[in-house]
Structure formats: structure tokens, C-alpha cells
Design a protein around this motif. Sequence first.
Motif, mmCIF file in Angstrom:
data_model
loop_
_atom_site.group_PDB
_atom_site.id
_atom_site.type_symbol
_atom_site.label_atom_id
_atom_site.label_comp_id
_atom_site.label_asym_id
_atom_site.label_seq_id
_atom_site.Cartn_x
_atom_site.Cartn_y
_atom_site.Cartn_z
ATOM 1 N N LYS A 107 11.029 9.972 2.481
ATOM 2 C CA LYS A 107 11.131 9.548 1.080
ATOM 3 C C LYS A 107 10.012 10.099 0.197
ATOM 4 N N SER A 143 3.267 8.511 -0.694
ATOM 5 C CA SER A 143 2.846 7.430 -1.573
ATOM 6 C C SER A 143 1.644 7.856 -2.414
ATOM 7 N N THR A 144 1.280 7.021 -3.391
ATOM 8 C CA THR A 144 0.131 7.331 -4.244
ATOM 9 C C THR A 144 -1.173 7.316 -3.456
ATOM 10 N N ARG A 145 -1.150 6.720 -2.270
ATOM 11 C CA ARG A 145 -2.337 6.711 -1.408
ATOM 12 C C ARG A 145 -2.290 7.813 -0.367
ATOM 13 N N ILE A 193 6.079 8.805 3.795
ATOM 14 C CA ILE A 193 6.961 7.660 4.001
ATOM 15 C C ILE A 193 8.276 8.102 4.630
ATOM 16 N N THR A 227 4.393 7.107 9.649
ATOM 17 C CA THR A 227 4.122 6.252 8.488
ATOM 18 C C THR A 227 3.305 5.036 8.893
ATOM 19 N N ASN A 255 -0.495 4.518 7.574
ATOM 20 C CA ASN A 255 -0.728 3.341 6.741
ATOM 21 C C ASN A 255 -1.876 2.504 7.296
#
Length: 213
Positions: free
Chosen positions: A75, A78-80, A84, A124, A128
Motif C-alpha cells: 500500500k 507511511s509518513t514515518r 505497508i 511491516t 513498525n
Amino acid sequence: MIENQFRAAPTEVLLLPLGNVLRAAGCAVKIIIGSGKVGPLSDDEIRTKLGDELYGYGLPVCSNDVGKPEDDVFKGVSTRGIPIWVHRRVYEAEIKITLGTAQATLWGYGGSGMVIPGTANNETIEMNHITSWAVVNVDPVTKDDGTILFASPCPGCGAWEGFALMDLLKAYMPPSPAHNEEALKDFYSHKNELWAGCIWYKVYEVMVRKAAE
């Protein structure tokens, strides 16, 4: 999206009436168990989780399985900076409903993480946990001599008795700078996995500091 067998939400109570309403409305109900990296549930475990009546409906049920990357859809990032991947069943669903647990913990409160780590892939989940190690003050649960007041249990299920969560770091005991170095190397080389140990490593850090004082 429901929890795995180790979480406390009463799925067998909540999901049956919800499933009946959705089916009466003409929805094609599919269930995914957010098992993260714990692994897929057996058929008997699924029956116990759903309850006999809902299980008997024959609805499509699957567990998240990080050993099957073909089930995942990328997907983006992410902003971090976390890539994903999410399970295809979640991605393709027009409406996504989660049934999960929120509970008090040592660091305030926590939930089941129904998307991450529940229905995400291995990369992911690990990324994370690497980038989001708990920001938490665990000094109050750590004695001045570097021991802890208590270790939260991981509840058992079926024939499995469970264990104390700090056992995830048993290989690095007693706490010391040298053992801390080993732990960090193992986490970042994936010899030991952060998805299970990240919170408890923060406790271990304080144990190392206090043991050296």
C-alpha cells in the motif's frame, strides 16, 4: 477483523449478532483473524473463537499468515517511513469492521493492533516495531538493584500454559552492558524479533542502567 486466541474480546458473543445483521442486509461477510506473527489458528481454535453457531454458518475465515507473502498487498510507505503490506482480504473489503480489545497496561493502555500487527506482513510488523519502540517510563516497575517488581504474563490457550513476557529477554540475563549489546545486535539482525520484545526491551534497558549504578 477479529483477534487471535490470546486476546480477550468476547468474539463469540459480539460477532454472532453483528454477522446476522450484515447477512440480513445482503453483505458477503468474510472474517480474518488478526494473528500478526503468532501464526494461523487451527480449525478447532477458530471454532472456539467464533462459537459453534457462527462457525456453523460456513463463512470464509482465514488467519493472517506472514509465511504467505502472496496474500499481501503493498500500500505504499507511511509518513514515518514504514513500508505497508496488508492482507489482501482487508485490502479488498469495501467495509472493514474490527472487534478488538483495549486494556490497561504498564505503559498506559493498549489495543490489539488489528491492522498493524494483526493483518500486516512480516516486514511491516518488524519495521513498525523497530521505529516505534515504546516511549515509556518504566523506572517505577524496576527496583534499584536492577530487578523488576513483576513480569506480566502471556496467558495460555488450550494445552499451552503461557509464560512471563520478560522471558523474551531471558537469553540476555543478568542485565549488563555486554548482554545489552548482544540483545541489540540480535534485534537488528532479526535473530530475535522485535514484534515480541520491543516493550520488554525498554524494561531491560532500565534494568541494565540500574544494575550498573
